[in-house]
Design an enzyme around this catalytic site. Structure first.
Site, mmCIF file in Angstrom:
data_model
loop_
_atom_site.group_PDB
_atom_site.id
_atom_site.type_symbol
_atom_site.label_atom_id
_atom_site.label_comp_id
_atom_site.label_asym_id
_atom_site.label_seq_id
_atom_site.Cartn_x
_atom_site.Cartn_y
_atom_site.Cartn_z
ATOM 1 N N ASP A 213 -20.363 -6.325 0.109
ATOM 2 C CA ASP A 213 -21.550 -5.752 0.757
ATOM 3 C C ASP A 213 -21.167 -4.806 1.895
ATOM 4 O OD1 ASP A 213 -20.609 -7.655 2.561
ATOM 5 O OD2 ASP A 213 -22.534 -8.649 2.872
ATOM 6 N N SER B 256 -12.425 2.017 1.535
ATOM 7 C CA SER B 256 -11.619 1.976 0.295
ATOM 8 C C SER B 256 -12.393 1.286 -0.832
ATOM 9 C CB SER B 256 -10.270 1.283 0.544
ATOM 10 O OG SER B 256 -10.451 -0.106 0.771
ATOM 11 N N LYS B 257 -13.164 0.247 -0.493
ATOM 12 C CA LYS B 257 -13.957 -0.428 -1.542
ATOM 13 C C LYS B 257 -15.095 0.481 -2.018
ATOM 14 C CE LYS B 257 -13.558 -4.100 -2.948
ATOM 15 N NZ LYS B 257 -12.698 -4.700 -4.025
ATOM 16 N N ALA C 203 -7.015 -6.758 -4.501
ATOM 17 C CA ALA C 203 -7.330 -5.820 -3.415
ATOM 18 C C ALA C 203 -6.613 -6.251 -2.159
ATOM 19 C CB ALA C 203 -8.840 -5.811 -3.148
ATOM 20 N N GLU C 204 -6.467 -5.313 -1.250
ATOM 21 C CA GLU C 204 -6.223 -5.661 0.150
ATOM 22 C C GLU C 204 -7.600 -5.971 0.699
ATOM 23 O OE1 GLU C 204 -3.543 -6.108 1.860
ATOM 24 O OE2 GLU C 204 -2.111 -5.468 0.341
ATOM 25 N N LEU D 147 -12.218 -15.448 9.342
ATOM 26 C CA LEU D 147 -12.808 -16.264 10.409
ATOM 27 C C LEU D 147 -12.754 -17.783 10.148
ATOM 28 C CD1 LEU D 147 -14.471 -16.179 13.141
ATOM 29 C CD2 LEU D 147 -16.475 -16.391 11.692
ATOM 30 N N PHE E 168 -7.798 -15.705 -3.104
ATOM 31 C CA PHE E 168 -8.851 -16.682 -2.754
ATOM 32 C C PHE E 168 -9.940 -16.737 -3.834
ATOM 33 C CE2 PHE E 168 -12.919 -16.773 -0.032
ATOM 34 C CZ PHE E 168 -13.102 -18.136 -0.204
ATOM 35 N N ILE E 169 -10.732 -15.688 -3.963
ATOM 36 C CA ILE E 169 -11.839 -15.731 -4.926
ATOM 37 C C ILE E 169 -11.294 -15.731 -6.354
ATOM 38 C CG2 ILE E 169 -13.956 -14.577 -5.715
ATOM 39 C CD1 ILE E 169 -14.113 -13.280 -2.887
ATOM 40 N N ASN F 85 -19.909 -12.348 2.552
ATOM 41 C CA ASN F 85 -18.710 -13.102 2.955
ATOM 42 C C ASN F 85 -18.624 -14.442 2.240
ATOM 43 O OD1 ASN F 85 -19.268 -11.196 5.233
ATOM 44 N ND2 ASN F 85 -17.438 -12.155 6.055
HETATM 45 P P1 NAD Z 1 -7.424 -12.065 -1.317
HETATM 46 O O1 NAD Z 1 -6.824 -11.162 -0.278
HETATM 47 O O2 NAD Z 1 -7.498 -13.526 -1.053
HETATM 48 O O3 NAD Z 1 -6.661 -11.886 -2.696
HETATM 49 C C1 NAD Z 1 -6.278 -10.647 -3.203
HETATM 50 C C2 NAD Z 1 -5.345 -10.871 -4.370
HETATM 51 O O4 NAD Z 1 -4.988 -9.574 -4.890
HETATM 52 C C3 NAD Z 1 -4.040 -11.572 -3.996
HETATM 53 O O5 NAD Z 1 -3.736 -12.566 -4.953
HETATM 54 C C4 NAD Z 1 -3.006 -10.458 -4.026
HETATM 55 O O6 NAD Z 1 -1.697 -10.911 -4.382
HETATM 56 C C5 NAD Z 1 -3.581 -9.525 -5.088
HETATM 57 N N1 NAD Z 1 -3.150 -8.128 -4.898
HETATM 58 C C6 NAD Z 1 -3.199 -7.396 -3.754
HETATM 59 N N2 NAD Z 1 -2.678 -6.177 -3.965
HETATM 60 C C7 NAD Z 1 -2.317 -6.126 -5.276
HETATM 61 C C8 NAD Z 1 -1.733 -5.129 -6.086
HETATM 62 N N3 NAD Z 1 -1.408 -3.922 -5.593
HETATM 63 N N4 NAD Z 1 -1.525 -5.401 -7.403
HETATM 64 C C9 NAD Z 1 -1.851 -6.629 -7.913
HETATM 65 N N5 NAD Z 1 -2.372 -7.611 -7.175
HETATM 66 C C10 NAD Z 1 -2.602 -7.368 -5.867
HETATM 67 O O7 NAD Z 1 -8.871 -11.448 -1.602
HETATM 68 P P2 NAD Z 1 -10.258 -12.195 -1.874
HETATM 69 O O8 NAD Z 1 -10.873 -12.541 -0.581
HETATM 70 O O9 NAD Z 1 -10.043 -13.230 -2.907
HETATM 71 O O10 NAD Z 1 -11.093 -10.987 -2.494
HETATM 72 C C11 NAD Z 1 -11.039 -10.696 -3.900
HETATM 73 C C12 NAD Z 1 -11.914 -9.504 -4.180
HETATM 74 O O11 NAD Z 1 -13.253 -9.786 -3.787
HETATM 75 C C13 NAD Z 1 -11.510 -8.242 -3.409
HETATM 76 O O12 NAD Z 1 -11.672 -7.144 -4.268
HETATM 77 C C14 NAD Z 1 -12.506 -8.176 -2.259
HETATM 78 O O13 NAD Z 1 -12.725 -6.843 -1.856
HETATM 79 C C15 NAD Z 1 -13.736 -8.782 -2.912
HETATM 80 N N6 NAD Z 1 -14.663 -9.463 -1.997
HETATM 81 C C16 NAD Z 1 -14.199 -10.405 -1.109
HETATM 82 C C17 NAD Z 1 -15.102 -11.071 -0.278
HETATM 83 C C18 NAD Z 1 -14.636 -12.150 0.667
HETATM 84 O O14 NAD Z 1 -15.446 -12.660 1.448
HETATM 85 N N7 NAD Z 1 -13.379 -12.561 0.639
HETATM 86 C C19 NAD Z 1 -16.468 -10.762 -0.339
HETATM 87 C C20 NAD Z 1 -16.904 -9.794 -1.260
HETATM 88 C C21 NAD Z 1 -15.987 -9.163 -2.087
HETATM 89 P P1 TYD Z 2 -13.800 -11.817 8.639
HETATM 90 O O1 TYD Z 2 -13.636 -13.234 8.195
HETATM 91 O O2 TYD Z 2 -12.579 -11.030 8.978
HETATM 92 O O3 TYD Z 2 -14.689 -11.098 7.531
HETATM 93 P P2 TYD Z 2 -15.369 -9.616 7.568
HETATM 94 O O4 TYD Z 2 -14.807 -8.849 8.695
HETATM 95 O O5 TYD Z 2 -14.946 -9.060 6.251
HETATM 96 O O6 TYD Z 2 -16.842 -9.873 7.681
HETATM 97 O O7 TYD Z 2 -14.731 -11.823 9.928
HETATM 98 C C1 TYD Z 2 -16.016 -12.404 9.911
HETATM 99 C C2 TYD Z 2 -16.643 -12.160 11.266
HETATM 100 O O8 TYD Z 2 -15.908 -12.887 12.258
HETATM 101 C C3 TYD Z 2 -16.593 -10.704 11.718
HETATM 102 O O9 TYD Z 2 -17.768 -10.398 12.457
HETATM 103 C C4 TYD Z 2 -15.379 -10.634 12.621
HETATM 104 C C5 TYD Z 2 -15.355 -12.014 13.261
HETATM 105 N N1 TYD Z 2 -14.016 -12.545 13.599
HETATM 106 C C6 TYD Z 2 -13.783 -13.036 14.895
HETATM 107 O O10 TYD Z 2 -14.670 -13.028 15.786
HETATM 108 N N2 TYD Z 2 -12.529 -13.523 15.173
HETATM 109 C C7 TYD Z 2 -11.531 -13.535 14.236
HETATM 110 O O11 TYD Z 2 -10.389 -13.979 14.554
HETATM 111 C C8 TYD Z 2 -11.809 -13.039 12.931
HETATM 112 C C9 TYD Z 2 -10.733 -13.036 11.877
HETATM 113 C C10 TYD Z 2 -13.068 -12.559 12.659
#
Ligand code: NAD
Ligand code: TYD
Length: 360
Positions: A141, A168-169, A85-86, A205, A13-14, A194
């Protein structure tokens, strides 16, 4: 100046927004997207730039040290932006070890690869302030734990993770700082709130609820729905990453957030209203899908970022309001229902069924 940068997790995604921004904004750079393509990684996210001459894709798992060594030797990158990441809290509750492997061990593998590649420039006794090489770790965060009704996370807030994901993060953040302090590796870390926007996998969500409204499925609100998150449009996050990568101070941390707190239930109701308007539904149609379900264990009550450091030092602030960002996001999902169908087929579908069946 020409640069070679490895972006990990670029098919997620990001990561896909960061890859797109760097490939288009810096045609003189070579951008290597290193991604294992797990359930969350999808090259469809990058269709529009996949033929750009400065873009290379490497399907590599960051747990595969031999492959990492090969890629680092082959391309000799001077920068790494690490997003692989996962990333989903609910999955981390079902399967914590997957998060330890990728988020902790995978990050240390990458740190080792960078340390090896840049070894001649590193000198712990005379710390390196050059930004010639840079290991940028993208974090969350959630490492800071949960806030009460008031206050914000700053860069000084003590780490207090509660979920296996945030633990883990937090661990990976500590390793990144340890490699800076011990080996002089030039690093920078950002902890972001988020994100939401296009290409967000529909298990989180906002995209899950958009998808469920489109497919007329229940909207599972965890617990009392009074949990608060600080939402940031993903393209604003990518802009912040670009700034910090180029201008952030070696060894520093920057918090990134949207100054945009929403209680889950209020956000869900706004989303339902906007979706009804876009779909031409009678008012209240989507809200009727809201179903309160069992709470997530260890659920953090409130997150809110104080992003004043990045604002003051680097001049960053979010560019779109939540209403604009959410409207753009909904439009994108409505225009990309094929994408939604693809990413929700197969493994994800199976997982979602199991997870949802276990909630009551
Ligand atoms: P995502 O789950 O959408 O994407 C993760 C990507 O990592 C995928 O393309 C996946 O194929 C790849 N990946 C997973 N395991 C791997 C491995 N072992 N080797 C190589 N590639 C692998 O995640 P995202 O939401 O885009 O988040 C990206 C980063 O930003 C993460 O490190 C997450 O912790 C951080 N982050 C996310 C959010 C958020 O709101 N989504 C907010 C703050 C920080
Ligand atoms: P999420 O998108 O999983 O992000 P994070 O847990 O990393 O903040 O969830 C955002 C908020 O929404 C969190 O408080 C959990 C809640 N949530 C629900 O109420 N229902 C859902 O199905 C999901 C995925 C999240």
């Amino acid at each position: 100046m020409s640069r070679t940068i490895i972006i990990t997790g670029g098919a997620g995604f990001i990561g896909s927004h960061v890859v797109r921004l760097f490939v288009t904004k810096y045609p003189e750079y070579t951008i290597i997207n290193l991604d294992a393509l797990t359930y969350a990684g999808n090259l469809e996210n990058l269709r529009d730039i996949e033929n750009a001459p400065n873009y290379i894709f490497e399907k590599v798992n960051i747990l595969d040290t031999a492959e990492l060594e090969r890629v680092f030797k082959q391309y000799n990158p001077d920068g790494v932006i690490h997003l692989a990441a996962e990333s989903h809290v609910d999955r981390s509750i079902l399967s914590p070890l997957d998060f330890v492997y990728t988020n902790v061990i995978g990050t240390v593998n990458l740190l080792n690869a960078a340390k090896q590649q840049w070894s001649t420039t590193l000198n712990p006794s005379t710390p390196n302030n050059s930004t010639l090489n840079r290991f940028y770790h993208v974090s969350t965060d959630e490492v800071y734990g949960a806030l009460g009704e008031t206050g914000f996370f700053t860069e000084e807030t003590k780490y207090d993770p509660h979920s296996p994901y945030s633990a883990s993060k937090a661990s990976s953040d500590h390793f990144v700082r340890a490699y800076h302090d011990t080996f002089d590796l030039p690093v920078v870390i950002t902890n972001c709130s988020n994100n939401y926007g296009p290409y967000h996998f529909p298990e989180k969500l906002i995209p899950l609820f958009i998808n469920n409204i489109i497919t007329k499925k229940p909207l599972p609100v965890y617990g009392d729905g009074q949990y608060t998150r600080d939402w940031l449009f993903v393209k604003d996050h990518a802009v912040a990453i670009d700034l910090v990568f180029h201008k952030g101070k070696n060894g520093d941390t920057y918090n990134i957030g949207g100054f945009n707190e929403w209680k889950n239930i209020d956000l869900v109701k706004l989303l339902c209203k906007l979706m009804d308007e876009k779909l031409g539904n009678a008012a209240g149609t989507s809200e009727a899908l809201i179903t309160y379900v069992k709470d997530r264990p260890g659920h953090d009550r409130r997150y809110a970022i104080d992003a004043s450091k990045i604002n003051k030092e680097l001049g960053w602030k979010p560019s779109v309001t939540f209403e604009e960002g959410l409207a753009q996001t909904i439009d994108w999902y409505l225009e990309n229902t094929e994408w939604l169908k693809h990413v929700t087929s197969g493994e994800y579908q199976q997982y979602y069924g199991e997870q949802y069946a276990n909630r009551g």
